[in-house]
Design a protein around this motif. Structure first.
Motif, PDB file in Angstrom:
ATOM      1  N   SER A  84       0.588  -1.154   0.159  1.00 49.15           N
ATOM      2  CA  SER A  84      -0.035  -0.041   0.031  1.00 49.15           C
ATOM      3  C   SER A  84       0.968   1.289   0.090  1.00 49.15           C
ATOM      4  N   ARG A  85       1.692   1.155   0.730  1.00 48.51           N
ATOM      5  CA  ARG A  85       2.696   2.488   0.938  1.00 48.51           C
ATOM      6  C   ARG A  85       3.499   2.515  -0.293  1.00 48.51           C
ATOM      7  N   LEU A  86       4.133   1.529  -0.830  1.00 48.29           N
ATOM      8  CA  LEU A  86       4.621   1.836  -2.132  1.00 48.29           C
ATOM      9  C   LEU A  86       3.754   2.344  -3.144  1.00 48.29           C
ATOM     10  N   SER A  87       2.684   1.732  -3.205  1.00 47.02           N
ATOM     11  CA  SER A  87       1.472   2.186  -4.298  1.00 47.02           C
ATOM     12  C   SER A  87       1.205   3.650  -4.250  1.00 47.02           C
ATOM     13  N   HIS A  88       1.208   4.258  -3.147  1.00 47.95           N
ATOM     14  CA  HIS A  88       1.090   5.526  -2.716  1.00 47.95           C
ATOM     15  C   HIS A  88       2.263   6.072  -3.364  1.00 47.95           C
ATOM     16  N   ALA A  89       3.303   6.007  -2.782  1.00 50.72           N
ATOM     17  CA  ALA A  89       4.574   6.579  -3.097  1.00 50.72           C
ATOM     18  C   ALA A  89       4.800   6.615  -4.676  1.00 50.72           C
ATOM     19  N   VAL A  90       4.587   5.676  -5.227  1.00 52.45           N
ATOM     20  CA  VAL A  90       4.814   5.586  -6.914  1.00 52.45           C
ATOM     21  C   VAL A  90       3.918   6.393  -7.566  1.00 52.45           C
ATOM     22  N   SER A  91       2.719   6.657  -6.829  1.00 53.73           N
ATOM     23  CA  SER A  91       1.844   7.688  -7.593  1.00 53.73           C
ATOM     24  C   SER A  91       2.405   9.023  -7.408  1.00 53.73           C
ATOM     25  N   ARG A  92       2.880   9.384  -6.185  1.00 51.56           N
ATOM     26  CA  ARG A  92       3.481  10.629  -6.066  1.00 51.56           C
ATOM     27  C   ARG A  92       4.424  10.752  -7.074  1.00 51.56           C
ATOM     28  N   LEU A  93       5.443   9.804  -7.283  1.00 53.96           N
ATOM     29  CA  LEU A  93       6.524   9.846  -8.247  1.00 53.96           C
ATOM     30  C   LEU A  93       6.257   9.978  -9.401  1.00 53.96           C
ATOM     31  N   GLU A  94       5.057   9.637  -9.994  1.00 54.94           N
ATOM     32  CA  GLU A  94       4.491   9.196 -11.358  1.00 54.94           C
ATOM     33  C   GLU A  94       4.185  11.067 -11.403  1.00 54.94           C
ATOM     34  N   GLU A  95       3.519  11.610 -10.531  1.00 53.92           N
ATOM     35  CA  GLU A  95       2.969  12.955 -10.667  1.00 53.92           C
ATOM     36  C   GLU A  95       4.220  13.929 -10.974  1.00 53.92           C
ATOM     37  N   ARG A  96       5.434  13.457 -10.353  1.00 59.83           N
ATOM     38  CA  ARG A  96       6.537  14.515 -10.506  1.00 59.83           C
ATOM     39  C   ARG A  96       7.080  13.877 -11.911  1.00 59.83           C
ATOM     40  N   GLY A  97       6.539  12.937 -12.483  1.00 63.04           N
ATOM     41  CA  GLY A  97       7.267  12.433 -13.828  1.00 63.04           C
ATOM     42  C   GLY A  97       8.730  11.598 -13.612  1.00 63.04           C
ATOM     43  N   TRP A  98       8.912  11.285 -12.369  1.00 64.22           N
ATOM     44  CA  TRP A  98      10.177  10.585 -12.116  1.00 64.22           C
ATOM     45  C   TRP A  98       9.773   8.919 -12.341  1.00 64.22           C
ATOM     46  N   VAL A  99       8.698   8.564 -12.333  1.00 65.16           N
ATOM     47  CA  VAL A  99       8.286   7.025 -12.693  1.00 65.16           C
ATOM     48  C   VAL A  99       7.161   7.055 -13.275  1.00 65.16           C
ATOM     49  N   ARG A 100       7.042   5.956 -14.081  1.00 66.78           N
ATOM     50  CA  ARG A 100       5.501   5.865 -14.940  1.00 66.78           C
ATOM     51  C   ARG A 100       5.285   4.238 -14.536  1.00 66.78           C
ATOM     52  N   ARG A 101       4.064   4.073 -14.518  1.00 66.57           N
ATOM     53  CA  ARG A 101       3.528   2.481 -14.385  1.00 66.57           C
ATOM     54  C   ARG A 101       3.425   1.984 -15.644  1.00 66.57           C
ATOM     55  N   GLN A 102       3.367   0.700 -15.822  1.00 70.84           N
ATOM     56  CA  GLN A 102       3.575  -0.104 -17.122  1.00 70.84           C
ATOM     57  C   GLN A 102       3.050  -1.436 -16.857  1.00 70.84           C
ATOM     58  N   VAL A 103       1.937  -1.917 -17.250  1.00 69.88           N
ATOM     59  CA  VAL A 103       1.476  -3.291 -17.071  1.00 69.88           C
ATOM     60  C   VAL A 103       2.293  -4.221 -17.470  1.00 69.88           C
ATOM     61  N   CYS A 104       2.442  -5.389 -16.669  1.00 71.91           N
ATOM     62  CA  CYS A 104       3.561  -6.384 -16.906  1.00 71.91           C
ATOM     63  C   CYS A 104       3.227  -7.322 -18.037  1.00 71.91           C
ATOM     64  N   ALA A 105       3.894  -7.513 -18.781  1.00 75.33           N
ATOM     65  CA  ALA A 105       3.704  -8.361 -20.137  1.00 75.33           C
ATOM     66  C   ALA A 105       3.530  -9.789 -19.684  1.00 75.33           C
ATOM     67  N   GLU A 106       4.199 -10.379 -19.064  1.00 76.22           N
ATOM     68  CA  GLU A 106       4.029 -11.644 -18.731  1.00 76.22           C
ATOM     69  C   GLU A 106       3.036 -11.938 -17.605  1.00 76.22           C
ATOM     70  N   ASP A 107       2.351 -10.953 -16.817  1.00 74.90           N
ATOM     71  CA  ASP A 107       1.314 -11.127 -15.620  1.00 74.90           C
ATOM     72  C   ASP A 107       0.438 -10.055 -15.817  1.00 74.90           C
ATOM     73  N   GLY A 108      -0.644 -10.367 -16.425  1.00 73.49           N
ATOM     74  CA  GLY A 108      -1.776  -8.946 -16.336  1.00 73.49           C
ATOM     75  C   GLY A 108      -1.894  -8.702 -15.035  1.00 73.49           C
ATOM     76  N   ARG A 109      -1.705  -9.158 -14.038  1.00 73.26           N
ATOM     77  CA  ARG A 109      -2.257  -8.565 -12.760  1.00 73.26           C
ATOM     78  C   ARG A 109      -1.097  -7.557 -12.315  1.00 73.26           C
TER      79      ARG A 109
END
Lengths: 166, 166
Positions: A84-109
């Motif tokens: 949970s904590r990481l998910s929140h943190a990555v969202s903030r980092l995404e807002e800063r444009g420093w990280v982006r999320r990408q669906v995983c090819a091998e595992d759709g989850r």
DNA sequence: GTAGCGTAGTTGAAGACTGAAGTATTCCGC
DNA sequence: GCGGAATACTTCAGTCTTCAACTACGCTAC
């Protein structure tokens, strides 16, 4: 703290294994120094770069990986963070444009957290600040022998703590 | 972490004093073990007693004082807490009936945090749980020599960190 | 006595963390 | 190939922390 008995009275279940004066000294020295050092390092870093130590760790973890990307859960483990904590943190980092999320090819989850070039640049700018802080407040204060002891103690505790408790 | 250079490239200002492989190992072992241990102790305590380690420290500090009362600022220093954080925490503890505030006689600006009998009872119930946790996860894992080293390192760092930075 | 300044403590808003509940996808046995 | 359990991640609500005001009192000098 943990500590000696708040009263001298006997206790309900098995008599607690109270700490003696030396043990308390050792425990408090360790606890206070840990807290103060973490706090100092975090403030140094945050103040100068605007990146908290928690966020910094995420960027470092990603930067060290081939392709600069990592599964969310793996990243959480690596950063001693809850999902949970990481998910929140990555969202903030995404807002800063420093990280982006990408669906995983091998595992759709799964999701991959990917370090952007901007994120990498931010990390490159922050790293010297942080390493200098660690030098100043930790390594510059200790003798080589103390550093070796610190590592020995840390690794001993890690072997115990990393093991899942039954 | 703090760490080795994210790239191999030279850096802007004075060349950062990067950590070598051994230093990194030592630093990470220390950092991770600190974080995991604090987390474990806090969880053990919170889960069983409903008292977080931060609140526990406040109760302990008050309990060790004559009259079981202390000025807010002194208490904040003792608990490595900001004034604001302590003020919020004491408010929560007041809601639980474990602490009450009282205007300071000698200085009308000051407040005394006073441990109530209920608060003391809560502490008495929690202390054995916490000490057992510290034993299990810390002292039971280390040799007497390691405990001595831990204290030595902790005290060395404290002498540096406690000193106000110019 | 009162202006000005420093100290003690509180408050409020915003960000961060937690645990539990929710959504989506995969895995497995039949 | 389909129902159910497990896994991966997110979201929600509540609590905690921080930082920057803000209030209130004390001290000093005029």
């Amino acid at each position: 703290m943990p500590v000696s008995s708040p009263s001298a009275g006997p206790s309900q279940v098995a008599e607690p294994r109270w700490l003696d004066a030396d043990e308390q000294k050792a425990w408090r020295a360790w606890l206070y120094s840990s807290l103060l050092l973490q706090d100092r390092l975090d403030r140094d870093l945050t103040h100068v770069t605007g990146i908290s130590h928690a966020y910094y760790e995420i960027l470092v973890a990603l930067s060290e990986t081939p392709g600069r990307m990592m599964r969310m859960s793996e990243l959480a483990d690596r950063c001693l963070s809850s999902r949970s904590r990481l998910s929140h943190a990555v969202s903030r980092l995404e807002e800063r444009g420093w990280v982006r999320r990408q669906v995983c090819a091998e595992d759709g989850r799964g999701q991959l957290a990917v370090l952007t070039d901007e994120g990498f640049a931010a990390l490159e700018a922050a790293a010297p600040v942080h390493v200098e802080s660690v030098r100043t407040h930790l390594f510059d204060q200790l003798t080589p022998q103390q550093v070796e002891n610190m590592r020995d103690i840390g690794e001993t505790l890690l072997r115990h703590l990393d093991a899942p408790t039954p």
